[in-house]
Write a protein that holds these residues in place. Sequence first.
Motif, PDB file in Angstrom:
ATOM      1  N   ASN A 120       0.844  -1.149   0.127  1.00 47.27           N
ATOM      2  CA  ASN A 120      -0.096   0.103   0.006  1.00 47.27           C
ATOM      3  C   ASN A 120       0.754   1.090  -0.096  1.00 47.27           C
ATOM      4  O   ASN A 120       0.262   2.381   0.177  1.00 47.27           O
ATOM      5  CB  ASN A 120      -0.862   0.073   1.121  1.00 47.27           C
ATOM      6  CG  ASN A 120      -1.841  -1.106   1.269  1.00 47.27           C
ATOM      7  OD1 ASN A 120      -2.241  -1.605   0.084  1.00 47.27           O
ATOM      8  ND2 ASN A 120      -2.206  -1.920   2.254  1.00 47.27           N
ATOM      9  N   HIS A 121       2.010   1.105  -0.114  1.00 44.68           N
ATOM     10  CA  HIS A 121       3.135   2.318  -0.113  1.00 44.68           C
ATOM     11  C   HIS A 121       3.716   2.755  -1.487  1.00 44.68           C
ATOM     12  O   HIS A 121       3.739   1.651  -2.383  1.00 44.68           O
ATOM     13  CB  HIS A 121       4.345   1.971   0.801  1.00 44.68           C
ATOM     14  CG  HIS A 121       3.712   1.561   2.283  1.00 44.68           C
ATOM     15  ND1 HIS A 121       3.549   2.503   3.143  1.00 44.68           N
ATOM     16  CD2 HIS A 121       3.375   0.265   2.652  1.00 44.68           C
ATOM     17  CE1 HIS A 121       3.253   1.694   4.256  1.00 44.68           C
ATOM     18  NE2 HIS A 121       3.077   0.597   4.108  1.00 44.68           N
ATOM     19  N   LYS A 122       4.098   3.823  -1.495  1.00 51.15           N
ATOM     20  CA  LYS A 122       4.686   4.321  -2.828  1.00 51.15           C
ATOM     21  C   LYS A 122       5.966   4.933  -2.465  1.00 51.15           C
ATOM     22  O   LYS A 122       6.213   5.506  -1.316  1.00 51.15           O
ATOM     23  CB  LYS A 122       3.686   5.482  -3.531  1.00 51.15           C
ATOM     24  CG  LYS A 122       2.603   4.946  -4.114  1.00 51.15           C
ATOM     25  CD  LYS A 122       1.751   6.329  -4.725  1.00 51.15           C
ATOM     26  CE  LYS A 122       0.600   5.595  -5.287  1.00 51.15           C
ATOM     27  NZ  LYS A 122      -0.212   6.673  -6.119  1.00 51.15           N
ATOM     28  N   LEU A 123       7.139   4.678  -3.319  1.00 53.70           N
ATOM     29  CA  LEU A 123       8.283   5.336  -3.070  1.00 53.70           C
ATOM     30  C   LEU A 123       8.809   6.150  -4.495  1.00 53.70           C
ATOM     31  O   LEU A 123       9.071   5.539  -5.326  1.00 53.70           O
ATOM     32  CB  LEU A 123       9.345   4.200  -2.576  1.00 53.70           C
ATOM     33  CG  LEU A 123      10.879   4.447  -2.471  1.00 53.70           C
ATOM     34  CD1 LEU A 123      10.809   5.546  -1.477  1.00 53.70           C
ATOM     35  CD2 LEU A 123      11.934   3.291  -2.331  1.00 53.70           C
ATOM     36  N   ASN A 124       9.188   7.259  -4.173  1.00 54.04           N
ATOM     37  CA  ASN A 124       9.582   8.169  -5.527  1.00 54.04           C
ATOM     38  C   ASN A 124      11.040   8.492  -5.422  1.00 54.04           C
ATOM     39  O   ASN A 124      11.366   8.957  -4.077  1.00 54.04           O
ATOM     40  CB  ASN A 124       8.641   9.446  -5.588  1.00 54.04           C
ATOM     41  CG  ASN A 124       7.189   9.145  -5.520  1.00 54.04           C
ATOM     42  OD1 ASN A 124       6.833   8.849  -6.910  1.00 54.04           O
ATOM     43  ND2 ASN A 124       6.514   9.588  -4.686  1.00 54.04           N
ATOM     44  N   LEU A 125      11.631   8.125  -6.250  1.00 55.62           N
ATOM     45  CA  LEU A 125      13.225   8.292  -6.313  1.00 55.62           C
ATOM     46  C   LEU A 125      13.705   9.303  -7.252  1.00 55.62           C
ATOM     47  O   LEU A 125      13.137   9.109  -8.457  1.00 55.62           O
ATOM     48  CB  LEU A 125      13.843   6.775  -6.419  1.00 55.62           C
ATOM     49  CG  LEU A 125      13.536   5.850  -5.217  1.00 55.62           C
ATOM     50  CD1 LEU A 125      14.155   4.384  -5.702  1.00 55.62           C
ATOM     51  CD2 LEU A 125      14.087   6.386  -3.982  1.00 55.62           C
ATOM     52  N   ARG A 126      14.663  10.117  -7.028  1.00 55.57           N
ATOM     53  CA  ARG A 126      15.555  10.733  -8.072  1.00 55.57           C
ATOM     54  C   ARG A 126      16.858  10.357  -7.781  1.00 55.57           C
ATOM     55  O   ARG A 126      17.409  10.474  -6.886  1.00 55.57           O
ATOM     56  CB  ARG A 126      15.181  12.262  -7.690  1.00 55.57           C
ATOM     57  CG  ARG A 126      15.938  13.092  -8.815  1.00 55.57           C
ATOM     58  CD  ARG A 126      15.810  14.637  -8.346  1.00 55.57           C
ATOM     59  NE  ARG A 126      16.567  15.169  -9.398  1.00 55.57           N
ATOM     60  CZ  ARG A 126      16.884  16.708  -9.401  1.00 55.57           C
ATOM     61  NH1 ARG A 126      16.393  17.407  -8.261  1.00 55.57           N
ATOM     62  NH2 ARG A 126      17.454  17.209 -10.365  1.00 55.57           N
ATOM     63  N   ILE A 127      17.248   9.695  -9.150  1.00 54.46           N
ATOM     64  CA  ILE A 127      18.371   8.792  -9.101  1.00 54.46           C
ATOM     65  C   ILE A 127      19.582   9.995  -9.520  1.00 54.46           C
ATOM     66  O   ILE A 127      19.328  10.517 -10.660  1.00 54.46           O
ATOM     67  CB  ILE A 127      18.503   7.781  -9.783  1.00 54.46           C
ATOM     68  CG1 ILE A 127      17.096   6.873  -9.080  1.00 54.46           C
ATOM     69  CG2 ILE A 127      19.606   7.123  -9.833  1.00 54.46           C
ATOM     70  CD1 ILE A 127      17.131   5.721  -9.992  1.00 54.46           C
TER      71      ILE A 127
END
Length: 430
Positions: free
Chosen positions: A416-423
């Motif tokens: 139920n979770h979201k993880l947004n990454l900027r690499i």
Amino acid sequence: MKNIVHTTVMALLTLFSVYLYMLADAPTVQNIIIKDTPLIDVSLEENRSLDYLNKIRVNSGLVPFKLNYKLQKASKNHAKYLITNHTIGHYEDSQKIGYTGKYGSQRAIYSGYKTSMIIENISNNNLNYKESIDGLMGAIYHRFGFLDFHTDEIGIGIWQNRKDRLESAFVYDMGSSNLEAICQDKNSITSGEYAEGICANKNLKIRASLFNRVLNENRLRNSKIVTYPYNNQIDVPPAFYEELPDPLPDYSVSGFPISISFNESYFKKVKILSFKLFNSQKKELKDVIIYDNKTDPNRRLKKFEFALFPLNRLQWDKDYTVEVKYIADNRLNSKVWRFRTRKFNIPVYRVTDKKNSFNIKVGESNIFYFPPNSKRDVLTTLKYPAFLDISFIDKNTIKLVANSIKSNKLMLKIGNHKLNLRIKDKRVNN
């Protein structure tokens, strides 16, 4: 390394597997590495298991285990049986390959052990000794098996499916050298009070006084009180998930259980007045359940065994203090001890609905912790691009490394979770 046709290369990771499976759309050629589960060095892991268990026992106030080769054979036989028949558990079916006894006691006797009084712990699908033992120490009924006052020897058997390396079995058979020693013909009696059913030879009758004396001698070699985590222990996992039977059937995730047990060779009657857990700010954690042999829903705890379950998981890298007040044989007393949860030497990020965007750099390891929003909130199957390297720390925490930049921005959905990454590239400072 091999060429596989994909347009978007995705890996699939479940909590119980470290295989990376490939999903496909439309054709372009990309080079990808398919990770495989490592081959377990069985002998090395068995030796490390013994060393690690003895570190726990000695620091908890118990005598260390000696290796017993009959118990080793019994545990190895059962580990092979579990893998050969692709099953789990303590019981064997006489119709299946590798059967050496329905129960652990029968398997120990089959291997030459002289007494049927053994304790068996089992974990499945672990890749190393620490993962196995930490999991069993987090499971309260199995923990008390490792911390039993009567045992002093062990056999450890580990086996892995060579075709599906994720499938493994770690079997621990524990017994008492003194109990085995009295199961000899010379100790058999023909009259008077006796104990039966403790020896491999069912016809042997052991004088009750001898049996009780041996049990008492075993207990007297150990401390009066045993706690876990033990005093000043570090690297304690913060969470408890599942056990069979399950002491918290309504919870998929909760805090690491705290236990205290009293040695009955020193105490005749014990009553717990209070059992409290405090965080690093000295604030008591009130949302707990306390079990004894009467309130334990599975009736597995013994008379002098007590457990506290925090209903919310503990935090990473934090100090905790336990305080128990009790009356033992009409004397009021208390015991206080401390422990610290596991610490990482790499950045740990807390992911919530309000804060789920993070900057990371190529090649650097990061820990992402998803605090559970409910008692059932654990991470499930995760799909992600193959240029990421992801592994589970526990059912609410992952370790992530970006091996390259295929996309500057990435959104992962996990449960139920979201993880947004900027690499970013390592060479970029901002």
